[in-house]
Design a protein around this motif. Structure first.
Motif, PDB file in Angstrom:
ATOM      1  N   ARG A  45      -6.832   1.111   3.654  1.00  0.00           N
ATOM      2  CA  ARG A  45      -5.784   0.093   3.592  1.00  0.00           C
ATOM      3  C   ARG A  45      -5.343  -0.244   5.014  1.00  0.00           C
ATOM      4  O   ARG A  45      -5.363   0.595   5.912  1.00  0.00           O
ATOM      5  CB  ARG A  45      -4.596   0.596   2.779  1.00  0.00           C
ATOM      6  N   LYS A  72      -6.198   1.572  -7.700  1.00  0.00           N
ATOM      7  CA  LYS A  72      -5.904   0.357  -8.479  1.00  0.00           C
ATOM      8  C   LYS A  72      -4.406   0.171  -8.689  1.00  0.00           C
ATOM      9  O   LYS A  72      -3.946  -0.926  -8.973  1.00  0.00           O
ATOM     10  CB  LYS A  72      -6.624   0.424  -9.820  1.00  0.00           C
ATOM     11  N   PRO A 106     -12.008  -5.258   0.414  1.00  0.00           N
ATOM     12  CA  PRO A 106     -12.385  -6.228  -0.623  1.00  0.00           C
ATOM     13  C   PRO A 106     -11.416  -7.398  -0.706  1.00  0.00           C
ATOM     14  O   PRO A 106     -11.833  -8.550  -0.891  1.00  0.00           O
ATOM     15  CB  PRO A 106     -12.367  -5.388  -1.909  1.00  0.00           C
ATOM     16  N   ASP A 107     -10.113  -7.128  -0.571  1.00  0.00           N
ATOM     17  CA  ASP A 107      -9.133  -8.222  -0.618  1.00  0.00           C
ATOM     18  C   ASP A 107      -9.303  -9.152   0.582  1.00  0.00           C
ATOM     19  O   ASP A 107      -9.188 -10.379   0.461  1.00  0.00           O
ATOM     20  CB  ASP A 107      -7.716  -7.654  -0.643  1.00  0.00           C
ATOM     21  N   TYR A 108      -9.557  -8.590   1.746  1.00  0.00           N
ATOM     22  CA  TYR A 108      -9.778  -9.404   2.947  1.00  0.00           C
ATOM     23  C   TYR A 108     -10.966 -10.336   2.732  1.00  0.00           C
ATOM     24  O   TYR A 108     -10.887 -11.548   2.997  1.00  0.00           O
ATOM     25  CB  TYR A 108     -10.011  -8.503   4.149  1.00  0.00           C
ATOM     26  N   THR A 161      -1.410  -0.263  -6.893  1.00  0.00           N
ATOM     27  CA  THR A 161      -1.073  -0.620  -5.517  1.00  0.00           C
ATOM     28  C   THR A 161       0.136   0.131  -5.001  1.00  0.00           C
ATOM     29  O   THR A 161       0.124   0.705  -3.903  1.00  0.00           O
ATOM     30  CB  THR A 161      -0.823  -2.135  -5.408  1.00  0.00           C
ATOM     31  N   SER A 191      -2.033  -6.489   8.150  1.00  0.00           N
ATOM     32  CA  SER A 191      -2.806  -7.713   8.380  1.00  0.00           C
ATOM     33  C   SER A 191      -1.940  -8.778   9.013  1.00  0.00           C
ATOM     34  O   SER A 191      -0.720  -8.776   8.872  1.00  0.00           O
ATOM     35  CB  SER A 191      -3.369  -8.215   7.040  1.00  0.00           C
ATOM     36  N   THR A 194      -3.361  -4.142   2.769  1.00  0.00           N
ATOM     37  CA  THR A 194      -4.472  -4.854   2.149  1.00  0.00           C
ATOM     38  C   THR A 194      -5.742  -4.028   2.308  1.00  0.00           C
ATOM     39  O   THR A 194      -5.801  -3.101   3.112  1.00  0.00           O
ATOM     40  CB  THR A 194      -4.658  -6.249   2.762  1.00  0.00           C
ATOM     41  N   SER A 195      -6.766  -4.374   1.537  1.00  0.00           N
ATOM     42  CA  SER A 195      -8.030  -3.640   1.558  1.00  0.00           C
ATOM     43  C   SER A 195      -9.145  -4.537   2.071  1.00  0.00           C
ATOM     44  O   SER A 195      -8.994  -5.766   2.176  1.00  0.00           O
ATOM     45  CB  SER A 195      -8.377  -3.155   0.148  1.00  0.00           C
ATOM     46  N   SER A 220     -12.197 -11.462   0.057  1.00  0.00           N
ATOM     47  CA  SER A 220     -11.902 -12.508  -0.939  1.00  0.00           C
ATOM     48  C   SER A 220     -11.094 -13.657  -0.348  1.00  0.00           C
ATOM     49  O   SER A 220     -11.083 -14.763  -0.905  1.00  0.00           O
ATOM     50  CB  SER A 220     -11.142 -11.899  -2.120  1.00  0.00           C
ATOM     51  N   ARG A 221     -10.417 -13.413   0.793  1.00  0.00           N
ATOM     52  CA  ARG A 221      -9.591 -14.451   1.421  1.00  0.00           C
ATOM     53  C   ARG A 221     -10.269 -15.101   2.622  1.00  0.00           C
ATOM     54  O   ARG A 221      -9.668 -15.944   3.289  1.00  0.00           O
ATOM     55  CB  ARG A 221      -8.250 -13.851   1.868  1.00  0.00           C
TER      56      ARG A 221
END
Length: 611
Positions: free
Chosen positions: A390, A355, A403-405, A357, A393, A400-401, A407-408
């Motif tokens: 990680r 968490k 989950p972040d990918y 970063t 990108s 990036t992770s 979300s986008r």
């Protein structure tokens, strides 16, 4: 001969097993000192405990295990002021293999309060017989606390032993090893000091070595991992981290906890702050040290999986015997449960620290490629590991992770796309990304040595399939590309495709037009059901075939393809150009031309002609 000298035969099982113990059961010859020190430390704990409840005198306040080498007579003596043994106990504990006075004593403590129970670490029986690995004769002189009698047990390990009544001023035990000719090293105090520090550094009983009339303590005598966290300073953690892992930096993370309940163990683990000087990739086994009741057993118990091999430290349990064999440890259910619990705790710590970063970035850059191996190797844990990964990108700076990918992801995007290559710098400029960029679709850029393997094993994340952009059959039609007024109209290429298929029948599986290229003329892709291009390259390098022929995709909007299309329509031969197109596509993906020398000559000729 003394009137009290008695000769006895070993128990029947000793005659059959003693040779096995001496020559096969132990992995390290020096283990004998661990076993004898363990027995002595146990004897001291037992005497202290009995002094609380029985009419037994307590050991001296400065009680310790003493190791005395004597070069003149080639003996090594291990002495302790512990509980001692009676004549019958000597016969029972040392005359029958695998009979343990400690085990019998442990069973008698069922009604004692937990805080009153001593820490039992030694174990007579098989462990005692390890002395015969270095000695051709062993004598044990012992006086039981609460008794005035003392007896000496003696044997050369060949089928019999003697018992003789002697005198000893105080309760306790002296074990004298008459060393073999090839055991001179155990007469040197520095060698003994090294063995004690290696195998018994953290038992609470002091272990002293006598050298040239001086007695010096060899072990620290403090099991740091058994203390509560509030009792340990950051400086002590760092010192122990540097000791256990031979490190010079500060630990990135310190995990210190005690598991209680059905399974009890203490653990003190560290995640290094930097890569070790000796690359961990070269040694794949976990080296977390296993202790049993403070005694070091082995660093080869594989307490953590190979994909967490960067973790260092100690796990100490009460639930295992002081096992004489590393091999026997591997099959114990208790150790399996400990492995599961320790692995879960490390993953939980990584999840918490991920968490942060910025802080997590340093860990990932040091050990991320190793953690990725868990996706490939550990089916059970891959769902826990995946959010910890990680990536670079095509759409964002830094890491990036997954989950972040997710979300986008754009509306209509059905998969998580990635591209694998050897060269991280070349990935961002790869023609494979052109169609994805035109549609604003993010692609993960992978360049670690394990990246060709794990995505297929993970398969899906958050119900989204992972797809390599080099695999053919990708349908991006649901996501419209940005309009480019300057873009060329697609040229007719049917004749060119037919000509290329004929010319490249041995080099590609198919030729087809594509709308996923913008600036490049050609690109290679893999068949939808086969390995991606990176895996095909790895298979070729390993001499295991290619994994199938690639597909050549051409861009009908590119001037070169339009020109070749017109030539094909006019009936011209495009065979030589066809080979050049394949070589260009291979070079773009970081591969070599089919014939590097021939390709170089073609380029040189073209430059010379001004073409």
């Amino acid at each position: 001969m003394s009137d009290t000298l008695e000769r006895h035969e070993f128990g029947a099982e000793v005659g059959r097993l003693l040779d096995l113990v001496v020559h096969a059961l132990y992995s390290d010859r020096e283990i004998f000192l661990r076993e004898l020190v363990a027995n002595a430390a146990d004897a001291l704990d037992r005497r202290r405990f009995e002094a609380l409840t029985q009419s037994v005198s307590a050991p001296p306040a400065d009680a310790k295990v003493t190791i005395t080498p004597d070069k003149a007579v080639r003996t090594l003596t291990i002495s302790d002021p512990g509980i001692g043994m009676t004549k019958s106990e000597l016969a029972q504990n040392l005359g029958t293999i695998a009979r343990s006075g400690t085990r019998a004593f442990s069973q008698s403590l069922g009604d004692a309060k937990a805080e009153d129970k001593p820490s039992l670490i030694g174990q007579f029986g098989v462990g005692f017989y390890s002395a015969f690995m270095v000695a051709d004769r062993v004598t044990v002189t012992s006086r039981r606390a609460g008794s005035d009698e003392a007896w000496t047990w003696a044997s050369d390990g060949h089928g019999s032993y003697t018992l003789e009544q002697v005198t000893r001023d105080e309760p306790g035990t002296d074990i004298v090893l008459h060393l073999k000719e090839d055991a001179d090293e155990y007469l040197e105090s520095y060698r003994l000091d090294h063995v004690v520090r290696k195998w018994a550094d953290h038992i609470t009983v002091p272990v002293a070595i006598v050298s040239e009339g001086k007695t010096e303590t060899a072990n620290q005598g403090t099991a740091l991992w058994r203390k509560s966290k509030s009792e340990v300073t950051p400086e002590q953690y760092t010192e122990f981290y540097r000791h256990v892992g031979m490190n010079f930096d500060e630990p990135w993370a310190t995990l210190h906890w005690r598991a209680e309940g059905a399974l009890e163990f203490s653990a003190l683990l560290f995640i290094p702050g930097m890569k070790p000087f000796q690359a961990v990739e070269g040694e794949r086994a976990s080296k977390v040290r296993l202790h049993v009741r403070r005694m070091f057993i082995t660093d080869e118990a594989e307490l953590l999986p190979t994909w967490l091999r960067f973790v260092q430290g100690v796990v100490d349990t009460e639930d295992l015997p002081l096992n004489v064999s590393r091999e026997m440890l591997q099959a114990t259910p208790v150790l399996t449960k400990i492995r599961r619990a320790v692995t879960g705790r490390v993953l939980s710590e990584l999840g918490t620290r991920a968490k942060d970063t910025e802080g997590y970035q340093s860990f990932w850059e040091n050990f991320g490629p190793i953690l990725k191996e868990g996706i490939y190797e550990d089916y059970e844990r891959r769902g826990e590991i995946a959010p910890l990964l990680r990536f670079r990108s095509s759409a964002v700076e830094g890491w990036t992770s997954l989950p972040d990918y997710v979300s986008r992801m754009k509306d209509g995007q059905e998969a998580i796309y990635y591209l694998v290559a050897d060269d991280a710098d070349a990935l961002a400029a790869s023609p494979q990304l052109e169609g994805f960029r035109a549609r604003g679709i993010e692609v993960l850029l992978l360049s670690d040595h394990v990246d060709a393997f794990w995505p297929e094993q993970l398969g899906r994340f958050d119900e989204k399939p992972l797809r390599s952009v080099t695999q053919g059959g990708l349908d991006l039609s649901k996501i419209a590309a940005a309009e480019d007024e300057a873009a060329e109209a697609p040229a007719p290429v049917d004749a060119l495709i037919a000509a290329l298929k004929a010319a490249l029948a041995k080099d590609v599986a198919d030729v087809r037009a594509t709308d996923r290229l913008v600036e490049s003329a050609v690109v290679l892709s893999a068949s939808g059901s086969g390995p991606d291009l990176q895996m095909q390259r790895l298979l070729r390098r390993a001499g295991r075939g290619s994994g199938g022929l690639p597909i050549l995709e051409i861009n009908p909007r590119h001037p070169l393809i339009a020109s070749l299309g017109a030539r094909a329509e006019a009936g011209e031969d495009v065979t030589e150009a066809a080979g050049t197109l394949v070589d260009l596509a291979r070079i773009q993906d970081g591969d070599t031309p089919r014939d590097p020398v021939g390709f170089a000559r073609k380029v040189a000729a073209a430059l010379a002609s001004g073409a």
